[in-house]
Design an enzyme around this catalytic site. Structure first.
Site, PDB file in Angstrom:
ATOM      1  N   SER A 194       0.828  -1.207   0.000  1.00  0.00           N
ATOM      2  CA  SER A 194       0.000   0.000   0.000  1.00  0.00           C
ATOM      3  C   SER A 194       0.865   1.261   0.000  1.00  0.00           C
ATOM      4  O   SER A 194       1.886   1.331   0.683  1.00  0.00           O
ATOM      5  CB  SER A 194      -0.883  -0.014   1.243  1.00  0.00           C
ATOM      6  OG  SER A 194      -1.683   1.146   1.269  1.00  0.00           O
TER       7      SER A 194
ATOM      8  N   ALA B 271       6.694  10.786   4.140  1.00  0.00           N
ATOM      9  CA  ALA B 271       5.691  11.277   5.090  1.00  0.00           C
ATOM     10  C   ALA B 271       4.520  11.817   4.281  1.00  0.00           C
ATOM     11  O   ALA B 271       4.202  12.997   4.324  1.00  0.00           O
ATOM     12  CB  ALA B 271       6.284  12.347   5.996  1.00  0.00           C
TER      13      ALA B 271
ATOM     14  N   ASN C 185      -6.502  -1.485   1.783  1.00  0.00           N
ATOM     15  CA  ASN C 185      -5.786  -0.962   2.948  1.00  0.00           C
ATOM     16  C   ASN C 185      -6.576   0.197   3.547  1.00  0.00           C
ATOM     17  O   ASN C 185      -7.003   1.097   2.838  1.00  0.00           O
ATOM     18  CB  ASN C 185      -4.386  -0.500   2.526  1.00  0.00           C
ATOM     19  CG  ASN C 185      -3.555  -0.045   3.705  1.00  0.00           C
ATOM     20  OD1 ASN C 185      -3.783   1.026   4.272  1.00  0.00           O
ATOM     21  ND2 ASN C 185      -2.595  -0.860   4.103  1.00  0.00           N
TER      22      ASN C 185
ATOM     23  N   CYS D 141       0.520   3.695  10.710  1.00  0.00           N
ATOM     24  CA  CYS D 141       1.111   4.770   9.905  1.00  0.00           C
ATOM     25  C   CYS D 141       1.864   5.738  10.820  1.00  0.00           C
ATOM     26  O   CYS D 141       1.273   6.308  11.734  1.00  0.00           O
ATOM     27  CB  CYS D 141       0.050   5.533   9.127  1.00  0.00           C
ATOM     28  SG  CYS D 141       0.764   6.916   8.204  1.00  0.00           S
TER      29      CYS D 141
ATOM     30  N   ASN E 117       5.275  -2.118   8.924  1.00  0.00           N
ATOM     31  CA  ASN E 117       5.167  -0.769   8.386  1.00  0.00           C
ATOM     32  C   ASN E 117       6.550  -0.109   8.495  1.00  0.00           C
ATOM     33  O   ASN E 117       7.510  -0.718   8.964  1.00  0.00           O
ATOM     34  CB  ASN E 117       4.092   0.028   9.147  1.00  0.00           C
ATOM     35  CG  ASN E 117       3.470   1.130   8.293  1.00  0.00           C
ATOM     36  OD1 ASN E 117       4.177   1.812   7.558  1.00  0.00           O
ATOM     37  ND2 ASN E 117       2.175   1.308   8.392  1.00  0.00           N
TER      38      ASN E 117
ATOM     39  N   GLY F 256       7.449  -2.836  -1.411  1.00  0.00           N
ATOM     40  CA  GLY F 256       7.072  -1.431  -1.291  1.00  0.00           C
ATOM     41  C   GLY F 256       7.973  -0.509  -2.072  1.00  0.00           C
ATOM     42  O   GLY F 256       7.807  -0.315  -3.281  1.00  0.00           O
TER      43      GLY F 256
END
Lengths: 242, 305
Positions: free
Chosen positions: B22, B71, B101, B132, B194, B267
């Site tokens: 994601s 970010a 997601n 996150c 993550n 990713g």
């Protein structure tokens, strides 16, 4: 867009901290001036987005300023070096909108894509004025090349060591059919406020991917959220939110 | 040697375990310009919230040793647009079930988004992002404590029968404790890891490069960290793991699966090489043969001693 390996032909100084690199390879993915390429550099993770200065069928010209680790490594590259490059990224300038006598405005290292644009506008029979702003005479870039194309070239430097003393907006005293600008945001904003004709403005942002996947370079416009890398880097005057 | 790369993840059949993560694949559209994305095992869509979000101010990206910081801050058009426009478009360009997601700032938001997305035919799995690092007052807040992680899982479990994977952050004291807590509340699987919290400073401007000050560190540098986390959680729970963190090659996929992953997400690599996942999938048979692997799903957890 495509991913291609290009070979450095030469890589020479063009102004203070600025280099001109020519590469050979497949440039077919480039469709408009003002697009950029994303260069993979040994030892660095993220690709480095560099605006296209000029191209023909099998040659790509990049004019870039050494501003950090990536461009330092580029400046040290020798002929024969092979580079993995994502080609033909971004929307680029729309030459169809130029009218008869467009003005092209560039600030510092915002000049290179202006060169590729000027070349195509001259080829289309336009009367092209280029107004360029620099910090000092040592930074003046692509002046002779633009004059050789047949453009009227005007220069301003902040310290007055070349052309008129002051900013590029001081050079914009004619009537123009359309405008194209590339440079630092304060310059773009000043040009936006000075000119009454329509225009296109090319923006810069730190990017992740360069092809629209990561949302790293998003900006807000009057037409909604846009990605500088994919929906830009060129925005039309009407949509820009400063 | 007959090579079999297929996996079954909680009832969802996949041609291979390679899944773009994601936030690195948008809604797939951009990648159709680079390759035929139907080769993917599945893909995880951009993190979706109840309302549209622009995300954080720019700069959102910075270079790091063997990786990058981001970010972005959950930029997305909101769940209603995702349901009405993005998922139908994905059905056209991809055809197979995807992983939805979901981000959130409250338990209610996770529930609302989960209900709406679970109702879409081409959503195979829900991936609940409680990790996150780039949004305040939410995201990672739920993922750093076992009790709140459990609360989100319990609430989402009530509104869907589709498989739920909880996406965990490594920025915690003991990730195994949180994994066990979500398993106990009915999570079907764990997505991990993550990004790691990181920052860079622009030394000329004497300011953080990222406007949000900190960002999430991803890329090959975090691969060993991810591998160790997956290895430990595999021991701690009995539900499947989608392993991710710096995976960039078919070799990495094999290694991540041996650590305990049933499927593997890719990713940051997608951002450097837009064809990364296709290249990994094409290379898998060669690498499987190299290690004498016939059936890829057999190697999950194979490195455990």
């Amino acid at each position: 867009m495509n991913q291609t390996i290009l070979t450095v032909i030469d890589n020479v100084p063009a102004a203070r901290d600025v280099f001109k690199m020519r590469l050979s390879g497949d440039t077919s993915a480039i469709t408009r001036p003002g697009q950029f390429v994303n260069v993979l550099i040994d030892g660095l993770y993220l690709r480095r987005p560099i605006s296209v200065c000029d191209w023909d069928e099998d040659t790509l010209t990049l004019v870039y300023k050494v501003v950090g680790e990536g461009t330092e490594k580029m400046a040290a590259m020798t002929p024969g070096t092979k580079l993995d490059i994502l080609m033909g990224l971004g929307n680029g300038f729309d030459v169809e909108k130029a009218g008869d006598n467009p003005v092209l405005i560039g600030g510092g290292v915002g000049i290179p894509p202006i060169y590729g644009l000027a070349k195509r506008l001259i080829a289309a029979g336009k009367t092209v004025t280029v107004a360029m702003g620099f910090a000092s005479a040592a930074d003046v870039l692509l002046k002779d090349e633009l004059e050789a194309l047949g453009c009227t070239v005007k220069i301003a430097t902040v310290d007055g060591t070349a052309g008129e003393k002051g900013f590029v907006t001081g050079l914009l005293n004619g009537e123009y059919s359309y405008s194209y600008a590339c440079g630092p945001i304060p310059m773009l904003k000043a040009v936006f406020d000075t000119l009454t004709c329509g225009g296109e403005y090319s923006f810069e942002e730190r990017m992740g991917c360069g092809f629209g996947a990561c949302m790293g370079c998003s900006c807000k416009t009057k037409y909604g959220n846009k990605r500088i890398c994919k929906d830009g880097p060129v925005l039309v005057k009407e949509e820009i939110i400063w | 040697m007959v090579i079999d790369t297929r996996i079954n993840l909680c009832g969802v059949e996949m041609d291979n375990p390679v899944i773009p993560a994601s936030g690195t694949f948008d809604y797939g559209r951009e990648f159709t310009e680079w390759y035929d994305i139907r080769c993917l095992g599945s893909f995880s869509i951009k993190g979706t919230t109840a309302e549209p979000r622009f995300g954080n101010p720019t700069p959102r990206i910075a270079e790091c040793a063997s990786g990058m910081l981001n970010a972005v801050g959950l930029q997305n058009p909101g769940v209603d647009v995702v349901v009405a426009e993005e998922l139908p478009n994905i059905a056209k360009i991809y055809g197979k079930p995807v992983i939805a997601n979901i981000g959130g700032f409250s338990v209610e938001e996770y529930v609302t988004c989960s209900e709406k997305l679970a109702a879409c035919d081409n959503v195979g799995i829900l991936e609940i992002n409680i990790s996150c690092p780039n949004v305040h007052g939410g995201g990672m807040g739920f993922g750093t404590q076992a009790s709140s992680a459990a609360e989100v899982t319990r609430a989402v479990r009530k509104v869907t029968d589709k498989p739920i994977f909880i996406k965990l952050t490594p920025n915690v004291t003991d990730i195994c404790e949180i994994a066990k807590a979500v398993e106990a509340e009915g999570a079907d699987g764990i997505s991990m890891i993550n990004t790691l919290l990181g920052m860079r400073i622009d030394k000329r401007r004497k300011k953080p490069i990222i406007a949000n000050v900190t960002g999430g560190y991803s890329g090959p540098a975090v691969f060993p960290v991810a591998l160790a986390a997956v290895y430990r959680v595999y021991k701690a729970v009995n539900i499947p793991i989608m392993g991710m963190g710096g995976v960039s090659s078919a070799e990495d996929v094999i290694e991540m699966m041996m650590a305990g992953a049933a499927a593997v997400q890719v990713g940051a690599a997608n951002l450097i090489n837009p064809c990364a996942c296709r290249d990994i999938i094409n290379d898998l048979p060669r690498v499987m043969e190299k290690y004498g692997i016939e059936k890829l799903s057999d190697i999950t957890g194979g490195a455990h001693v």
